[in-house]
Design an enzyme around this catalytic site. Structure first.
Site, PDB file in Angstrom:
ATOM      1  N   PRO A   9     -72.753 -57.310  57.965  1.00 18.49           N
ATOM      2  CA  PRO A   9     -74.160 -57.700  57.893  1.00 18.49           C
ATOM      3  C   PRO A   9     -74.900 -57.195  56.662  1.00 18.49           C
ATOM      4  O   PRO A   9     -74.695 -56.069  56.220  1.00 18.49           O
ATOM      5  CB  PRO A   9     -74.763 -57.091  59.163  1.00 18.49           C
ATOM      6  CG  PRO A   9     -73.815 -56.009  59.562  1.00 18.49           C
ATOM      7  CD  PRO A   9     -72.464 -56.474  59.138  1.00 18.49           C
ATOM      8  N   ASN A  10     -75.738 -58.072  56.156  1.00 17.33           N
ATOM      9  CA  ASN A  10     -76.653 -57.805  55.040  1.00 17.33           C
ATOM     10  C   ASN A  10     -75.971 -57.740  53.666  1.00 17.33           C
ATOM     11  O   ASN A  10     -76.652 -57.616  52.651  1.00 17.33           O
ATOM     12  CB  ASN A  10     -77.476 -56.519  55.286  1.00 17.33           C
ATOM     13  CG  ASN A  10     -78.295 -56.630  56.557  1.00 17.33           C
ATOM     14  OD1 ASN A  10     -79.049 -57.589  56.710  1.00 17.33           O
ATOM     15  ND2 ASN A  10     -78.130 -55.700  57.477  1.00 17.33           N
ATOM     16  N   ARG A  17     -80.886 -56.440  47.574  1.00 13.89           N
ATOM     17  CA  ARG A  17     -81.075 -55.412  48.590  1.00 13.89           C
ATOM     18  C   ARG A  17     -80.943 -54.008  47.996  1.00 13.89           C
ATOM     19  O   ARG A  17     -79.890 -53.668  47.451  1.00 13.89           O
ATOM     20  CB  ARG A  17     -79.971 -55.627  49.621  1.00 13.89           C
ATOM     21  CG  ARG A  17     -79.905 -54.604  50.687  1.00 13.89           C
ATOM     22  CD  ARG A  17     -78.600 -54.762  51.464  1.00 13.89           C
ATOM     23  NE  ARG A  17     -78.601 -53.839  52.568  1.00 13.89           N
ATOM     24  CZ  ARG A  17     -77.513 -53.409  53.168  1.00 13.89           C
ATOM     25  NH1 ARG A  17     -76.314 -53.827  52.793  1.00 13.89           N
ATOM     26  NH2 ARG A  17     -77.594 -52.554  54.152  1.00 13.89           N
ATOM     27  N   TYR A  22     -77.251 -49.996  46.122  1.00 11.01           N
ATOM     28  CA  TYR A  22     -76.095 -50.901  46.121  1.00 11.01           C
ATOM     29  C   TYR A  22     -75.821 -51.591  44.787  1.00 11.01           C
ATOM     30  O   TYR A  22     -74.829 -52.307  44.655  1.00 11.01           O
ATOM     31  CB  TYR A  22     -76.284 -51.968  47.215  1.00 11.01           C
ATOM     32  CG  TYR A  22     -76.369 -51.373  48.600  1.00 11.01           C
ATOM     33  CD1 TYR A  22     -75.272 -50.704  49.155  1.00 11.01           C
ATOM     34  CD2 TYR A  22     -77.535 -51.457  49.357  1.00 11.01           C
ATOM     35  CE1 TYR A  22     -75.343 -50.137  50.416  1.00 11.01           C
ATOM     36  CE2 TYR A  22     -77.613 -50.902  50.628  1.00 11.01           C
ATOM     37  CZ  TYR A  22     -76.520 -50.240  51.152  1.00 11.01           C
ATOM     38  OH  TYR A  22     -76.573 -49.679  52.398  1.00 11.01           O
ATOM     39  N   ASN A  73     -65.531 -54.179  54.543  1.00  9.46           N
ATOM     40  CA  ASN A  73     -66.798 -53.468  54.438  1.00  9.46           C
ATOM     41  C   ASN A  73     -67.586 -53.927  55.668  1.00  9.46           C
ATOM     42  O   ASN A  73     -68.217 -54.987  55.656  1.00  9.46           O
ATOM     43  CB  ASN A  73     -67.545 -53.811  53.151  1.00  9.46           C
ATOM     44  CG  ASN A  73     -68.811 -52.969  53.025  1.00  9.46           C
ATOM     45  OD1 ASN A  73     -69.229 -52.310  53.974  1.00  9.46           O
ATOM     46  ND2 ASN A  73     -69.431 -52.991  51.848  1.00  9.46           N
ATOM     47  N   ALA A  76     -73.213 -51.981  58.409  1.00  4.57           N
ATOM     48  CA  ALA A  76     -73.801 -51.161  59.479  1.00  4.57           C
ATOM     49  C   ALA A  76     -72.902 -51.075  60.717  1.00  4.57           C
ATOM     50  O   ALA A  76     -72.948 -50.085  61.456  1.00  4.57           O
ATOM     51  CB  ALA A  76     -75.170 -51.716  59.854  1.00  4.57           C
ATOM     52  N   ASP A  86     -61.490 -51.655  67.894  1.00  3.80           N
ATOM     53  CA  ASP A  86     -60.438 -52.103  68.816  1.00  3.80           C
ATOM     54  C   ASP A  86     -59.703 -53.321  68.269  1.00  3.80           C
ATOM     55  O   ASP A  86     -58.498 -53.464  68.469  1.00  3.80           O
ATOM     56  CB  ASP A  86     -61.035 -52.430  70.195  1.00  3.80           C
ATOM     57  CG  ASP A  86     -61.387 -51.175  70.988  1.00  3.80           C
ATOM     58  OD1 ASP A  86     -61.046 -50.069  70.536  1.00  3.80           O
ATOM     59  OD2 ASP A  86     -62.013 -51.312  72.056  1.00  3.80           O
ATOM     60  N   GLU A  97     -60.860 -49.432  54.794  1.00  2.00           N
ATOM     61  CA  GLU A  97     -62.323 -49.420  54.963  1.00  2.00           C
ATOM     62  C   GLU A  97     -62.972 -49.158  53.606  1.00  2.00           C
ATOM     63  O   GLU A  97     -62.573 -48.232  52.902  1.00  2.00           O
ATOM     64  CB  GLU A  97     -62.699 -48.295  55.937  1.00  2.00           C
ATOM     65  CG  GLU A  97     -64.202 -48.086  56.039  1.00  2.00           C
ATOM     66  CD  GLU A  97     -64.600 -46.924  56.948  1.00  2.00           C
ATOM     67  OE1 GLU A  97     -63.727 -46.350  57.642  1.00  2.00           O
ATOM     68  OE2 GLU A  97     -65.784 -46.581  56.944  1.00  2.00           O
ATOM     69  N   HIS A  99     -66.816 -49.062  51.200  1.00  2.00           N
ATOM     70  CA  HIS A  99     -68.274 -49.083  51.088  1.00  2.00           C
ATOM     71  C   HIS A  99     -68.650 -49.022  49.620  1.00  2.00           C
ATOM     72  O   HIS A  99     -67.969 -48.353  48.823  1.00  2.00           O
ATOM     73  CB  HIS A  99     -68.898 -47.885  51.812  1.00  2.00           C
ATOM     74  CG  HIS A  99     -68.530 -47.834  53.260  1.00  2.00           C
ATOM     75  ND1 HIS A  99     -69.107 -48.660  54.187  1.00  2.00           N
ATOM     76  CD2 HIS A  99     -67.589 -47.107  53.918  1.00  2.00           C
ATOM     77  CE1 HIS A  99     -68.563 -48.432  55.371  1.00  2.00           C
ATOM     78  NE2 HIS A  99     -67.625 -47.504  55.234  1.00  2.00           N
ATOM     79  N   LEU A 100     -69.736 -49.689  49.284  1.00  2.00           N
ATOM     80  CA  LEU A 100     -70.262 -49.592  47.917  1.00  2.00           C
ATOM     81  C   LEU A 100     -70.853 -48.203  47.674  1.00  2.00           C
ATOM     82  O   LEU A 100     -70.598 -47.559  46.648  1.00  2.00           O
ATOM     83  CB  LEU A 100     -71.355 -50.642  47.699  1.00  2.00           C
ATOM     84  CG  LEU A 100     -70.880 -52.090  47.758  1.00  2.00           C
ATOM     85  CD1 LEU A 100     -71.768 -52.901  48.678  1.00  2.00           C
ATOM     86  CD2 LEU A 100     -70.855 -52.698  46.384  1.00  2.00           C
ATOM     87  N   ARG A 106     -75.424 -39.898  52.173  1.00  2.00           N
ATOM     88  CA  ARG A 106     -76.617 -40.584  52.670  1.00  2.00           C
ATOM     89  C   ARG A 106     -77.023 -40.023  54.051  1.00  2.00           C
ATOM     90  O   ARG A 106     -76.642 -38.923  54.392  1.00  2.00           O
ATOM     91  CB  ARG A 106     -76.358 -42.088  52.691  1.00  2.00           C
ATOM     92  CG  ARG A 106     -76.023 -42.639  51.295  1.00  2.00           C
ATOM     93  CD  ARG A 106     -75.823 -44.134  51.298  1.00  2.00           C
ATOM     94  NE  ARG A 106     -77.045 -44.825  51.700  1.00  2.00           N
ATOM     95  CZ  ARG A 106     -77.077 -46.111  52.112  1.00  2.00           C
ATOM     96  NH1 ARG A 106     -75.943 -46.809  52.144  1.00  2.00           N
ATOM     97  NH2 ARG A 106     -78.207 -46.662  52.467  1.00  2.00           N
ATOM     98  N   ARG A 110     -74.800 -42.327  58.876  1.00  5.28           N
ATOM     99  CA  ARG A 110     -73.761 -43.053  58.136  1.00  5.28           C
ATOM    100  C   ARG A 110     -72.494 -42.221  57.950  1.00  5.28           C
ATOM    101  O   ARG A 110     -71.500 -42.685  57.393  1.00  5.28           O
ATOM    102  CB  ARG A 110     -74.279 -43.480  56.751  1.00  5.28           C
ATOM    103  CG  ARG A 110     -75.410 -44.472  56.817  1.00  5.28           C
ATOM    104  CD  ARG A 110     -75.816 -44.960  55.439  1.00  5.28           C
ATOM    105  NE  ARG A 110     -77.194 -45.392  55.445  1.00  5.28           N
ATOM    106  CZ  ARG A 110     -77.612 -46.609  55.823  1.00  5.28           C
ATOM    107  NH1 ARG A 110     -76.752 -47.528  56.189  1.00  5.28           N
ATOM    108  NH2 ARG A 110     -78.898 -46.907  55.827  1.00  5.28           N
TER     109      ARG A 110
HETATM  110  C1  DQA Z   1     -72.378 -49.989  53.298  1.00  3.17           C
HETATM  111  C2  DQA Z   1     -72.878 -48.650  53.865  1.00  3.17           C
HETATM  112  C3  DQA Z   1     -73.412 -48.825  55.279  1.00  3.17           C
HETATM  113  O1  DQA Z   1     -73.878 -47.579  55.772  1.00  3.17           O
HETATM  114  C4  DQA Z   1     -74.571 -49.800  55.276  1.00  3.17           C
HETATM  115  O2  DQA Z   1     -75.025 -50.037  56.587  1.00  3.17           O
HETATM  116  C5  DQA Z   1     -74.261 -51.077  54.566  1.00  3.17           C
HETATM  117  C6  DQA Z   1     -73.455 -51.051  53.357  1.00  3.17           C
HETATM  118  C7  DQA Z   1     -71.932 -49.862  51.826  1.00  3.17           C
HETATM  119  O3  DQA Z   1     -71.228 -50.746  51.380  1.00  3.17           O
HETATM  120  O4  DQA Z   1     -72.313 -48.905  51.144  1.00  3.17           O
HETATM  121  O5  DQA Z   1     -74.773 -52.139  54.942  1.00  3.17           O
HETATM  122  O6  DQA Z   1     -71.259 -50.407  54.051  1.00  3.17           O
END
Ligand code: DQA
Length: 143
Positions: A9-10, A17, A22, A73, A76, A86, A97, A99-100, A106, A110
């Site tokens: 999401p997002n 954003r 990011y 990624n 959230a 699962d 896994e 993350h940017l 943070r 998180r």
């Molecule tokens: C994220 C980090 C997460 O905590 C956050 O909710 C995101 C982006 C990152 O790529 O840094 O939406 O996954």
């Protein structure tokens, strides 16, 4: 070799954003970088984004016997989703896994990832380069 990149999401808002967190690179630009590098390295990639938790679960389930590695990624959902955890452990496909941002520098909420224990490893904090590093890691898993 086939690698599935999943974005939660997002992440469709990347570029607009919170650029201080990011960066200004869009998800489409990250996808283009990944496709070009994957092409150079001779690997096949699929790159998807959704805001829906259930769609991520469906895509992970459908990846069985189609993809060799998943890079996710989960955004959230990383910090909330037992369902995605699962699904990853259920399909048994090696998963990375990413993350940017550096989630550990943070907010405290998180710092916990529900998916980390069922992933091969984690790449966090390298901005858009986290995706390129994950591509390299995905290839190295299969060697
Ligand atoms: C994220 C980090 C997460 O905590 C956050 O909710 C995101 C982006 C990152 O790529 O840094 O939406 O996954």
């Amino acid at each position: 070799m086939k690698i599935l990149f999943l974005n939660g999401p997002n992440l469709n808002l990347l570029g607009l954003r919170e650029p201080a967190v990011y960066g200004r690179v869009t998800l489409a630009e990250i996808e283009a970088q990944i496709r070009s590098k994957a092409n150079e390295l001779g690997v096949n990639v699929d790159f998807r984004q959704t805001n829906a938790e259930s769609e991520l679960v469906d895509w992970i389930q459908q990846a069985r016997e189609v993809f060799d590695v998943i890079v996710i990624n989960a955004a959230a959902y990383t910090h909330t989703s037992v369902a995605i955890r699962d699904a990853i452990s259920g399909v048994g496909i090696p998963t990375i896994e990413i993350h940017l941002s550096n989630v550990y520098s943070r907010e405290e909420f998180r710092h916990h990832s529900w998916i980390a224990p069922v992933c091969k490893g984690q790449i966090t904090g390298f901005g858009a380069n986290s995706y390129l590093l994950a591509l390299q890691a995905a290839i190295s898993i299969q060697l």
